[in-house]
Structure formats: structure tokens, C-alpha cells
Design an enzyme around this catalytic site. Structure first.
Site, mmCIF file in Angstrom:
data_model
loop_
_atom_site.group_PDB
_atom_site.id
_atom_site.type_symbol
_atom_site.label_atom_id
_atom_site.label_comp_id
_atom_site.label_asym_id
_atom_site.label_seq_id
_atom_site.Cartn_x
_atom_site.Cartn_y
_atom_site.Cartn_z
ATOM 1 N N HIS A 303 0.835 -1.208 0.000
ATOM 2 C CA HIS A 303 0.000 0.000 0.000
ATOM 3 C C HIS A 303 0.869 1.257 0.000
ATOM 4 O O HIS A 303 0.709 2.138 -0.859
ATOM 5 C CB HIS A 303 -0.901 -0.023 1.250
ATOM 6 C CG HIS A 303 -1.719 1.211 1.457
ATOM 7 N ND1 HIS A 303 -3.094 1.217 1.394
ATOM 8 C CD2 HIS A 303 -1.356 2.496 1.756
ATOM 9 C CE1 HIS A 303 -3.539 2.454 1.622
ATOM 10 N NE2 HIS A 303 -2.494 3.245 1.849
ATOM 11 N N GLU A 304 1.776 1.324 0.976
ATOM 12 C CA GLU A 304 2.613 2.516 1.095
ATOM 13 C C GLU A 304 3.553 2.680 -0.095
ATOM 14 O O GLU A 304 3.793 3.789 -0.564
ATOM 15 C CB GLU A 304 3.401 2.487 2.408
ATOM 16 C CG GLU A 304 2.536 2.528 3.655
ATOM 17 C CD GLU A 304 1.608 3.727 3.698
ATOM 18 O OE1 GLU A 304 1.957 4.780 3.138
ATOM 19 O OE2 GLU A 304 0.517 3.613 4.290
ATOM 20 N N HIS A 307 2.237 4.410 -3.098
ATOM 21 C CA HIS A 307 2.167 5.866 -3.000
ATOM 22 C C HIS A 307 3.415 6.550 -3.562
ATOM 23 O O HIS A 307 3.342 7.706 -3.984
ATOM 24 C CB HIS A 307 2.016 6.307 -1.539
ATOM 25 C CG HIS A 307 0.635 6.144 -0.982
ATOM 26 N ND1 HIS A 307 -0.511 6.460 -1.684
ATOM 27 C CD2 HIS A 307 0.208 5.713 0.247
ATOM 28 C CE1 HIS A 307 -1.563 6.234 -0.937
ATOM 29 N NE2 HIS A 307 -1.163 5.781 0.244
ATOM 30 N N ASP A 316 -5.446 7.957 -1.835
ATOM 31 C CA ASP A 316 -6.263 7.262 -0.838
ATOM 32 C C ASP A 316 -7.702 7.735 -0.995
ATOM 33 O O ASP A 316 -8.217 8.499 -0.182
ATOM 34 C CB ASP A 316 -5.761 7.542 0.585
ATOM 35 C CG ASP A 316 -4.470 6.809 0.901
ATOM 36 O OD1 ASP A 316 -4.360 5.625 0.545
ATOM 37 O OD2 ASP A 316 -3.570 7.424 1.496
ATOM 38 N N TYR A 319 -10.749 3.612 1.923
ATOM 39 C CA TYR A 319 -10.017 2.648 2.733
ATOM 40 C C TYR A 319 -10.912 1.446 3.037
ATOM 41 O O TYR A 319 -12.136 1.583 3.161
ATOM 42 C CB TYR A 319 -9.589 3.264 4.067
ATOM 43 C CG TYR A 319 -8.470 4.265 3.992
ATOM 44 C CD1 TYR A 319 -7.209 3.908 3.538
ATOM 45 C CD2 TYR A 319 -8.667 5.576 4.418
ATOM 46 C CE1 TYR A 319 -6.176 4.835 3.495
ATOM 47 C CE2 TYR A 319 -7.640 6.502 4.387
ATOM 48 C CZ TYR A 319 -6.391 6.121 3.926
ATOM 49 O OH TYR A 319 -5.375 7.037 3.893
#
Length: 353
Positions: A303-304, A307, A316, A319
Site C-alpha cells: 500500500h505505502e 504511493h 487514498d 479505505y
């Protein structure tokens, strides 16, 4: 003594009165100096008031005004040109349903009826006004909140009334340099030996997730349940985008990332500065997550990493699995750029073919 019929009517009346009286409500107001000399002086106070008639246990969502995290909390617009400043803050993994179960006080703000809370935000930590220029700006804030249902413990969405935007003239210095620590970084900052061991396993899981997701995407060049569940209606263009994203993610060496364990926000998993490649900040919810599976440590790193600008530059938009699936159905263009959709596609739990 009341008759059974009258007693029943009274019970119904009381229940109806309780239902009517239990009406949650919030009002959000912004304030600050009407003019600032330099963006480092650009502070905005967000005041949230409980205007309903029941106490509210509100989540300190890092995406909203209750958190001081430098997320994209504000809608900022030059009143003459319509220009907006560049967002240079953090992107966060946060799941309201998980945060609602956190027992620590820092995850919530409790407001009694009529009570208010004021939170000061330093906008220099999240925005760069260089391109947008000096002048008069209007500032509005994200007004979506979640309170914890006392009966179920689940988060419930609630929008605050936001009567008017704050305005301020911004002059002087328009950007603040953020130290990135890109040179000669250690592998860990503030991580205990057990946390370091956990991160070794998480990095390995992320590496496997990235490789597996790329392999699957490369091998499946037409519509599949797995693809459409997380990215919506299949198209060649969207498939190419996703394949490129996972190719980039697979090219990362997660074990060489710099991990910072100093974040104390118990309701948040992790966050990154998108232009600071390979630097991940881990927070409280990350340490409670399993190594693999839904909302896992390995998945959080996917996920990170999505980015990071050089990987995919994801947003985002939503969520959690439920909202990520809904986004895929309603807006595939956003789903292919949403970080949680990338994580859930990679975790593939429960497994889809």
C-alpha cells in the site's frame, strides 16, 4: 394502573422520543490570521462542535481535522486564479473499522453534547505554494468523520456542517524545505529488536506479494474475477496501467527500505512522503497486523510503496475492503489509482482467480 393498551402506547411513545432525540450532529469551523508573511506562519485552527444531543466517540482519522498529521485535509484555492498549492505531505494507511477497535485514547476524541475541540494545523508541512503564488486563498476542510456506534462498536459516517471557508492572504516565503534524510540513512530509526525482526518478515512478504501480483497480471490479459473485483470493468488500458504499477513495485527491494518506528498514532498503520522513496513510517496498527493476509504488514508495505511517485503515485480515495470493492464498481478510473485496491489485489485474501 395503566391498561395494557395504554402501557403499550406509552412504551411506543417513549421509544419514539428516544429515537428522535438521539440525533448526532457536528459543526466544523475554521479560523486563523487574515494575512500571513511566509507559509511557515500559515496556521489554521479547526474547531469541531458536537451539535447533537448524544455524546460522540469520534475517530481521530489522520485524513481529517482531528489529526495534526500533514495529510491532504484542506481544499485550498487562490480566490483570483483558482490555482491550488502542491500537496507535499504524507499519505496514510488507515482503516476506520480497525481503528474503532483500538483501546487507546489517542485513537479517539470524545465530545459531549455542546462540547467542542480545537486543533491547530500547520499547513506548511503539507502544501507548497510556489507555483500557485502569493495572494488571497480560501481554505475549506474535509468534513467527513466517523463516530463509534455504542451498540455495535462499528464506525458510522457523519458529515459535519461546514458553514464557510476561511480566507487569508499568503505572502513571503511560499515553501518550507522538508529534511528527507536521503543520504547515509540507517536501515531503522527507533525500532526495537523485535520490531526489526517483524519488519524483516514484512519486507519478505511484500516482496512475494509484488512478484505474485505481477506474475498473475502478466499471465492474465483479459477479464478475471480478481481483476474486476479490485479494479473494475476490464480494459486493456487499465490492465497496462496495473501491470506497470506492479512491475515497478516488484522492482523494489523492500528489505533495503528505511523503516521509522517512532510514530505513536495507535489507530494508523503507516505513512509515507510520496517523493521520499523507500522511507516508511510505521504506526500502532501496523504492529497489531498479521504478517500476511488482509490488512497485513506485508500488504501495508505494498500500500505505502504504491504511493511512492516513482512506483505508481496512488491516492487514498477510500479505505477498507468493502469501500475498495465499491470503488471498483462505481469508478474504475479511481480504483486503478487507489492504494488499498493495490494492496488487496496483491494480498488476494480471500483468494480470487
Amino acid at each position: 394502573m395503566f391498561s395494557p393498551i395504554l402501557r403499550s402506547a406509552l412504551v411506543t411513545l417513549v421509544a419514539s422520543a428516544i429515537a428522535v432525540s438521539a440525533t448526532p450532529g457536528l459543526t466544523l469551523k475554521l479560523s486563523g490570521a487574515p494575512q500571513v508573511d511566509g507559509i511557515d506562519n500559515l496556521k489554521i485552527v479547526a474547531t469541531l462542535e458536537n451539535t447533537g444531543d448524544e455524546a460522540l466517540k469520534l475517530l481521530n482519522d489522520p485524513r481529517g481535522p482531528l489529526s495534526k498529521m500533514p495529510t491532504d485535509t484542506f481544499l485550498v484555492e487562490h480566490e483570483n486564479t483558482g490555482a491550488t498549492p502542491a500537496f507535499t505531505g504524507v499519505k496514510v494507511k488507515y482503516v476506520p473499522s480497525v481503528a474503532a477497535q483500538v483501546g487507546k485514547e489517542d485513537a479517539f476524541t470524545v465530545l459531549a453534547p455542546g462540547e467542542s475541540v480545537a486543533v491547530e494545523h500547520d499547513l506548511s508541512a503539507a502544501y507548497n505554494f510556489t507555483q500557485a503564488g502569493t495572494g488571497k486563498y480560501s481554505f475549506a476542510a474535509v468534513n467527513r468523520f466517523h463516530y463509534v456506534d455504542p451498540a455495535t462498536g462499528a464506525p458510522v459516517e457523519l458529515y459535519a456542517e461546514h458553514p464557510e471557508a476561511h480566507t487569508a492572504i499568503v505572502d513571503g516565503k511560499l515553501a518550507v524545505a522538508r529534511p528527507t534524510g536521503l543520504t547515509k540513512r540507517a536501515t531503522y530509526t527507533g525500532c526495537s529488536s523485535s520490531e526489526q525482526s517483524s519488519l524483516v518478515s514484512a519486507a519478505s512478504a511484500a516482496q512475494s506479494y509484488a512478484a505474485s501480483a505481477l506474475s498473475y497480471t502478466t499471465a492474465h490479459t483479459s477479464s478475471t474475477t480478481r481483476f474486476t473485483t479490485w479494479f473494475g470493468t476490464f480494459s486493456t488500458a487499465h490492465h497496462t496501467t496495473i501491470q506497470t504499477h506492479y512491475s515497478n513495485l516488484n522492482g523494489n527491494t523492500y528489505s533495503s527500505y528505511h523503516f521509522d518506528c517512532t510514530c505513536t498514532d495507535s489507530g494508523t498503520y503507516a505513512y509515507v512522503y510520496p517523493d521520499d522513496f523507500g522511507h516508511v513510517y510505521l504506526c500502532g496498527a501496523f504492529w497489531q497486523a498479521p504478517t500476511t493476509g488482509t490488512d497485513s504488514k506485508g500488504g501495508t508495505l505494498i500500500h505505502e510503496s504504491s504511493h511512492f511517485t516513482q512506483n505508481a503515485g496512488t491516492q487514498d480515495y477510500v479505505y477498507g475492503q468493502t469501500d475498495a470493492k465499491s470503488l471498483a464498481k462505481s469508478n474504475p478510473n479511481e480504483a486503478i489509482m487507489n492504494a488499498d485496491n493495490h494492496e488487496y489485489y496483491a494480498e488476494n485474501n480471500p483468494a480470487l482467480s
